[in-house]
Design a protein around this motif. Structure first.
Motif, mmCIF file in Angstrom:
data_model
loop_
_atom_site.group_PDB
_atom_site.id
_atom_site.type_symbol
_atom_site.label_atom_id
_atom_site.label_comp_id
_atom_site.label_asym_id
_atom_site.label_seq_id
_atom_site.Cartn_x
_atom_site.Cartn_y
_atom_site.Cartn_z
ATOM 1 N N GLY A 1 69.792 47.098 -0.924
ATOM 2 C CA GLY A 1 69.261 47.270 0.657
ATOM 3 C C GLY A 1 67.583 48.244 1.009
ATOM 4 O O GLY A 1 67.679 48.630 1.934
ATOM 5 N N ILE A 2 66.745 47.887 0.494
ATOM 6 C CA ILE A 2 64.993 48.031 0.381
ATOM 7 C C ILE A 2 64.407 47.490 1.566
ATOM 8 O O ILE A 2 64.476 46.129 1.415
ATOM 9 C CB ILE A 2 64.854 49.104 -0.558
ATOM 10 N N ASP A 3 64.384 47.744 2.515
ATOM 11 C CA ASP A 3 63.611 46.500 3.096
ATOM 12 C C ASP A 3 61.652 47.139 2.549
ATOM 13 O O ASP A 3 60.920 48.358 2.486
ATOM 14 C CB ASP A 3 63.076 47.929 5.538
ATOM 15 N N LEU A 4 61.410 45.630 2.283
ATOM 16 C CA LEU A 4 60.130 46.073 1.412
ATOM 17 C C LEU A 4 58.307 45.419 2.104
ATOM 18 O O LEU A 4 57.801 46.269 1.584
ATOM 19 C CB LEU A 4 59.942 44.509 -0.146
ATOM 20 N N ASP A 5 58.931 45.188 3.403
ATOM 21 C CA ASP A 5 58.074 45.599 4.328
ATOM 22 C C ASP A 5 57.069 46.656 4.891
ATOM 23 O O ASP A 5 56.486 47.151 5.606
ATOM 24 C CB ASP A 5 58.358 44.825 5.892
ATOM 25 N N THR A 6 58.638 47.888 4.811
ATOM 26 C CA THR A 6 57.657 49.516 4.568
ATOM 27 C C THR A 6 56.806 50.239 3.702
ATOM 28 O O THR A 6 55.934 51.008 4.168
ATOM 29 C CB THR A 6 58.990 50.338 4.897
ATOM 30 N N TYR A 7 57.150 49.381 3.273
ATOM 31 C CA TYR A 7 56.008 50.049 1.191
ATOM 32 C C TYR A 7 54.832 48.938 1.479
ATOM 33 O O TYR A 7 54.247 49.200 0.047
ATOM 34 C CB TYR A 7 56.618 50.240 0.399
ATOM 35 N N LYS B 1 52.196 48.792 2.505
ATOM 36 C CA LYS B 1 50.510 49.670 2.603
ATOM 37 C C LYS B 1 50.142 49.977 1.589
ATOM 38 O O LYS B 1 48.971 50.863 1.249
ATOM 39 C CB LYS B 1 51.024 50.153 3.871
ATOM 40 N N PHE B 2 51.172 50.735 0.410
ATOM 41 C CA PHE B 2 51.177 50.969 -0.550
ATOM 42 C C PHE B 2 50.556 50.227 -1.994
ATOM 43 O O PHE B 2 50.067 50.509 -3.175
ATOM 44 C CB PHE B 2 52.327 51.831 -0.814
ATOM 45 N N TRP B 3 51.252 48.624 -1.414
ATOM 46 C CA TRP B 3 50.358 48.019 -2.685
ATOM 47 C C TRP B 3 49.483 47.457 -3.146
ATOM 48 O O TRP B 3 48.101 47.313 -1.628
ATOM 49 C CB TRP B 3 51.252 46.249 -2.244
ATOM 50 N N LYS B 4 48.269 46.656 -3.161
ATOM 51 C CA LYS B 4 46.789 46.600 -3.542
ATOM 52 C C LYS B 4 46.937 44.899 -3.794
ATOM 53 O O LYS B 4 47.323 44.394 -4.192
ATOM 54 C CB LYS B 4 46.590 47.104 -5.064
ATOM 55 N N LYS B 5 46.315 44.668 -3.432
ATOM 56 C CA LYS B 5 45.495 43.337 -3.108
ATOM 57 C C LYS B 5 44.785 42.484 -3.377
ATOM 58 O O LYS B 5 44.165 43.052 -4.534
ATOM 59 C CB LYS B 5 45.313 42.838 -1.225
#
Length: 110
Positions: free
Chosen positions: A98-104, A106-110
């Motif tokens: 049930g978690i929307d991954l798009d909200t997080y 900004k915390f991922w490294k590219k």
């Protein structure tokens, strides 16, 4: 004169045998497991009364065990429940469905 010298020589020999030396100390050693040291202790009985006494181990307070046969049935069961708590229930594991991954993002490294 000679008799008094002989008598005094006998006295000196008798006195020298009674003296303590290293051999006597080894023979007269007390072989005990515990020593006589006693520590002050506060003894608490089941009715709440206290008494001060000397105890072989260094403790401050010693409580007498409570006889569960003299307790009422309800109090005895309550004490057993406190002493042996029930097993904890297994918790459900958290799922990430049930978690929307798009909200997080900004915390991922590219």
């Amino acid at each position: 004169m000679a008799a008094s010298r002989a008598l005094s020589a006998l006295r000196l020999r008798a006195a020298s045998c009674a003296r303590s030396n290293s051999n006597r100390a080894a023979i007269g050693h007390l072989q005990r497991q515990r020593y006589g040291r006693r520590y002050p202790l506060l003894l608490v009985s089941t009715d709440g009364s206290t008494a001060r006494l000397r105890y072989g181990e260094p403790k401050r307070i010693l409580m007498m065990p409570l006889d569960s046969n003299t307790l009422p049935e309800a109090e005895r069961k309550a004490r057993l429940r406190r002493h042996f708590p029930s097993k904890p229930k297994a918790k459900e594991e958290e799922t990430f469905e049930g978690i929307d991954l798009d909200t997080y993002k900004k915390f991922w490294k590219k």
